[in-house]
Enzyme design. Structure first.
Site, PDB file in Angstrom:
ATOM      1  N   ASN A 149      13.001  43.122 -48.146  1.00 40.28           N
ATOM      2  CA  ASN A 149      14.344  43.212 -48.759  1.00 40.28           C
ATOM      3  C   ASN A 149      14.347  42.914 -50.254  1.00 40.28           C
ATOM      4  OD1 ASN A 149      13.741  40.548 -48.059  1.00 40.28           O
ATOM      5  ND2 ASN A 149      15.885  39.992 -47.849  1.00 40.28           N
ATOM      6  N   CYS A 279      18.640  37.504 -46.547  1.00 40.94           N
ATOM      7  CA  CYS A 279      18.584  36.453 -45.530  1.00 40.94           C
ATOM      8  C   CYS A 279      19.854  35.621 -45.561  1.00 40.94           C
ATOM      9  CB  CYS A 279      17.351  35.590 -45.741  1.00 40.94           C
ATOM     10  SG  CYS A 279      17.246  34.905 -47.403  1.00 40.94           S
ATOM     11  N   GLU A 454      11.630  26.102 -50.614  1.00 38.97           N
ATOM     12  CA  GLU A 454      11.208  26.861 -51.790  1.00 38.97           C
ATOM     13  C   GLU A 454      12.135  26.498 -52.944  1.00 38.97           C
ATOM     14  OE1 GLU A 454      10.754  31.065 -50.377  1.00 38.97           O
ATOM     15  OE2 GLU A 454       8.624  30.606 -50.620  1.00 38.97           O
TER      16      GLU A 454
HETATM   17  P1  NAD Z   1       9.045  40.541 -40.442  1.00 40.55           P
HETATM   18  O1  NAD Z   1       8.921  39.194 -39.831  1.00 40.55           O
HETATM   19  O2  NAD Z   1       9.010  41.721 -39.572  1.00 40.55           O
HETATM   20  O3  NAD Z   1       7.866  40.767 -41.506  1.00 40.55           O
HETATM   21  C1  NAD Z   1       7.656  39.881 -42.576  1.00 40.55           C
HETATM   22  C2  NAD Z   1       6.213  39.967 -43.009  1.00 40.55           C
HETATM   23  O4  NAD Z   1       5.375  39.469 -41.971  1.00 40.55           O
HETATM   24  C3  NAD Z   1       5.719  41.380 -43.299  1.00 40.55           C
HETATM   25  O5  NAD Z   1       4.898  41.342 -44.449  1.00 40.55           O
HETATM   26  C4  NAD Z   1       4.897  41.711 -42.066  1.00 40.55           C
HETATM   27  O6  NAD Z   1       3.888  42.680 -42.300  1.00 40.55           O
HETATM   28  C5  NAD Z   1       4.295  40.371 -41.752  1.00 40.55           C
HETATM   29  N1  NAD Z   1       3.830  40.178 -40.371  1.00 40.55           N
HETATM   30  C6  NAD Z   1       4.188  40.870 -39.265  1.00 40.55           C
HETATM   31  N2  NAD Z   1       3.561  40.358 -38.180  1.00 40.55           N
HETATM   32  C7  NAD Z   1       2.822  39.311 -38.613  1.00 40.55           C
HETATM   33  C8  NAD Z   1       1.977  38.362 -37.964  1.00 40.55           C
HETATM   34  N3  NAD Z   1       1.773  38.357 -36.645  1.00 40.55           N
HETATM   35  N4  NAD Z   1       1.384  37.418 -38.724  1.00 40.55           N
HETATM   36  C9  NAD Z   1       1.592  37.362 -40.058  1.00 40.55           C
HETATM   37  N5  NAD Z   1       2.378  38.238 -40.718  1.00 40.55           N
HETATM   38  C10 NAD Z   1       2.985  39.194 -40.003  1.00 40.55           C
HETATM   39  O7  NAD Z   1      10.367  40.480 -41.325  1.00 40.55           O
HETATM   40  P2  NAD Z   1      11.049  41.672 -42.153  1.00 40.55           P
HETATM   41  O8  NAD Z   1      11.692  42.597 -41.175  1.00 40.55           O
HETATM   42  O9  NAD Z   1      10.080  42.203 -43.135  1.00 40.55           O
HETATM   43  O10 NAD Z   1      12.156  40.876 -42.981  1.00 40.55           O
HETATM   44  C11 NAD Z   1      13.454  40.658 -42.503  1.00 40.55           C
HETATM   45  C12 NAD Z   1      13.597  39.228 -42.036  1.00 40.55           C
HETATM   46  O11 NAD Z   1      13.209  38.335 -43.083  1.00 40.55           O
HETATM   47  C13 NAD Z   1      15.026  38.863 -41.703  1.00 40.55           C
HETATM   48  O12 NAD Z   1      15.059  38.108 -40.524  1.00 40.55           O
HETATM   49  C14 NAD Z   1      15.454  37.987 -42.886  1.00 40.55           C
HETATM   50  O13 NAD Z   1      16.472  37.083 -42.602  1.00 40.55           O
HETATM   51  C15 NAD Z   1      14.175  37.306 -43.226  1.00 40.55           C
HETATM   52  N6  NAD Z   1      14.201  36.825 -44.607  1.00 40.55           N
HETATM   53  C16 NAD Z   1      14.275  35.474 -44.822  1.00 40.55           C
HETATM   54  C17 NAD Z   1      14.361  34.991 -46.121  1.00 40.55           C
HETATM   55  C18 NAD Z   1      14.454  33.518 -46.408  1.00 40.55           C
HETATM   56  O14 NAD Z   1      14.203  33.102 -47.532  1.00 40.55           O
HETATM   57  N7  NAD Z   1      14.816  32.675 -45.450  1.00 40.55           N
HETATM   58  C19 NAD Z   1      14.365  35.877 -47.191  1.00 40.55           C
HETATM   59  C20 NAD Z   1      14.308  37.248 -46.923  1.00 40.55           C
HETATM   60  C21 NAD Z   1      14.207  37.701 -45.619  1.00 40.55           C
END
Ligand code: NAD
Length: 480
Positions: A149, A279, A454
């Protein structure tokens, strides 16, 4: 500087382009078509990157001033690259070009903030018997994993404090948005010593290979709660430190004295900026039952009027949803809500055009217990839920698993602040939403929204271990 045609197409390992033998498709969400290929790094690339980062750590941790200077140079290079980088970010992420510029400019601010921040040495005892200091030591290699995002901004929340504290890093973006992050590695090849920041890309298994690799001492992860739990489990075996920034289901609570007409626009953008793919976006609104219709209509007018379209057009305020699975999820959640009695005051369906465009949707009549209210939608749809009893709403909100951010809206700021203090989440803002995500303020999810912090000095400390050095007093130390 590289030409735009190739910016963001190669991995950076040990300060150099790392040749790839396999590639994966990158889709432009505004067209739904593949427009680029990114390198699909293999396990051997993970090994090379981790080894390079470990080797670079020996000298990178040694000199504080070198790191400050490097972070400032990174910020300058990033600013200078914005004209080339912003279109790459827009093409892979879908956000309007002006917002891509904003994201990159904001990321440079994070680098400058941490360049100026001191890593304190605290003297806790200095008397005739002992001189005792508490110092903060960098951890070593950090494995950093980011979502799609805000690929550049969220990477910078990790890069800036981790490098400032003396760590080195291997960074992996989401496979939906690999190019702008790969570009960071490219533009900083001449700025950073080799191995300090390695950037690799590939499908999801690459993330799992990083989290189980023996070299990193810390995993800094931003993404979904489901993946965050997998990361925590993977880290446990080696007792790697973790910071997890995860999902949220952030409520906006409108107190009965708030004026719906006055708050609607800010509330709308708190929910729909970046197409709701934040998020900390407002994910559900609670408003007193007798004001619900007025607020729903005010939000619906905004949703109907906002310009959704080509993210390269200067008039566009909202682009497409970033990717097909997310588009399908938003579509499913809205369909489920409508099937269970909710009413779409605006939107309620995909837009009839190529790409992943979804009409900004305001739902009324959805209740707690329905998927759209209880789950994180992470897209352009907002349920507005009526309430009769404020205490009960607070209890309902606190009962959920998430605790990232919230907002309280009222004509009485003191009263809103008192309600804020009762909410179990990391940040609460009064009469605005998400506005406290700033370099110097802690960002930390409670409960399933995260582990660790963070930003601010707290974010810096998260990339360190404490060390006490206690020594007998000497004439020089006690007179210092
Ligand atoms: P996601 O969990 O699908 O992927 C995030 C990252 O993790 C990607 O780079 C992905 O390739 C990697 N990944 C996938 N499987 C993995 C594994 N088994 N081990 C290690 N890495 C792995 O999330 P997304 O769909 O990319 O992002 C959306 C989500 O992120 C939403 O739930 C959102 O709320 C959250 N988010 C949180 C924050 C925050 O600061 N709290 C900020 C932005 C987004």
């Amino acid at each position: 500087m590289k030409s735009q045609a190739v910016l963001g197409r190669s991995a950076t390992i040990n300060g150099e382009l790392s040749p790839a033998t396999a590639f994966f498709d990158v889709v432009n969400p505004a067209t739904g078509k593949v427009f680029a290929q990114a390198p699909a790094c293999e396990r051997e690339h993970v090994d090379q990157a981790m080894t390079a980062a470990r080797d670079a750590f020996r000298t990178w941790q040694a000199d504080d001033d070198t790191r400050r200077v490097a972070l400032r140079a990174m910020a300058d290079t990033l600013d200078a690259a914005v004209g080339e980088l912003a279109p790459v970010l827009t093409a892979e992420q879908g956000k309007p070009l002006t917002e891509a510029h904003w994201e990159i400019g904001g990321a440079a601010q994070w680098l400058r903030y941490y360049a100026d921040l001191d890593l304190p040495r605290e003297v806790v005892q200095d008397d005739d018997s002992e001189f005792v200091e508490v110092i903060r030591r960098p951890l070593g290699v950090v494995a950093a994993i980011t979502p799609w995002n805000y690929p550049i901004m969220l990477a910078m929340w990790k890069i800036a404090p981790a490098l400032r504290a003396g760590n080195t890093m291997v960074l992996k973006p989401s496979p939906f948005t690999p190019l702008s992050t790969l570009a960071l590695g490219e533009i900083w090849r001449e700025v950073l010593p080799p191995g300090v920041l390695n950037v690799i890309a590939g499908p999801d298994p690459l993330g799992a290979w990083m989290t189980t690799h023996p070299i990193p001492r810390k995993i800094s992860f931003t993404g979904s709660t489901a993946t965050g739990k997998r990361v925590a489990a993977a880290a446990a075996d080696d007792l790697k430190r973790v910071t997890l920034e995860l999902g949220g289901n952030d409520p906006a609570i409108v107190l009965p004295d708030a004026d719906p007409a006055q708050i609607a626009e800010k509330l709308f953008w708190g929910a729909f900026a970046n197409n709701g793919q934040i998020c900390m976006a407002v994910k559900r609104v609670y408003v007193s039952e007798n004001q619900r219709d007025e607020l729903v209509e005010a939000l619906a007018v905004l949703a109907r009027d906002v310009v959704v379209g080509d993210p390269l057009s200067p008039d566009t305020r909202l682009g497409p949803v970033n990717n097909r699975p997310q588009f399908d999820r938003v579509s499913d959640l809205v369909a489920d809500a409508l099937a269970h009695g909710a009413v779409a005051a605006a939107g309620g369906e995909a837009l009839d055009r190529p790409g992943y465009f979804y009409a900004p949707t305001i739902l009324s009549g959805a209740q707690d217990g329905s998927r759209i209210v209880d789950e994180e939608q992470f897209g352009p749809v907002l349920p507005v839920v009526g309430y009769r009893d404020l205490d009960e709403v607070i209890e309902r909100v606190n009962r959920g698993n998430y605790g990232l951010t919230a907002s309280v809206w009222s004509a009485d700021v003191e009263r809103a602040a008192a309600v804020s203090a009762r909410l179990d989440c990391g940040q609460v803002t009064v009469n605005s939403h998400g506005s406290a995500a700033r370099p110097h303020l802690p960002f930390s999810g409670h409960k399933w929204s995260g582990v660790g912090v963070e930003n601010g000095p707290w974010g810096l400390y998260g990339f360190t271990d404490l060390q006490v050095i206690a020594r007998p007093a000497t004439a020089s130390s006690s007179s210092e």
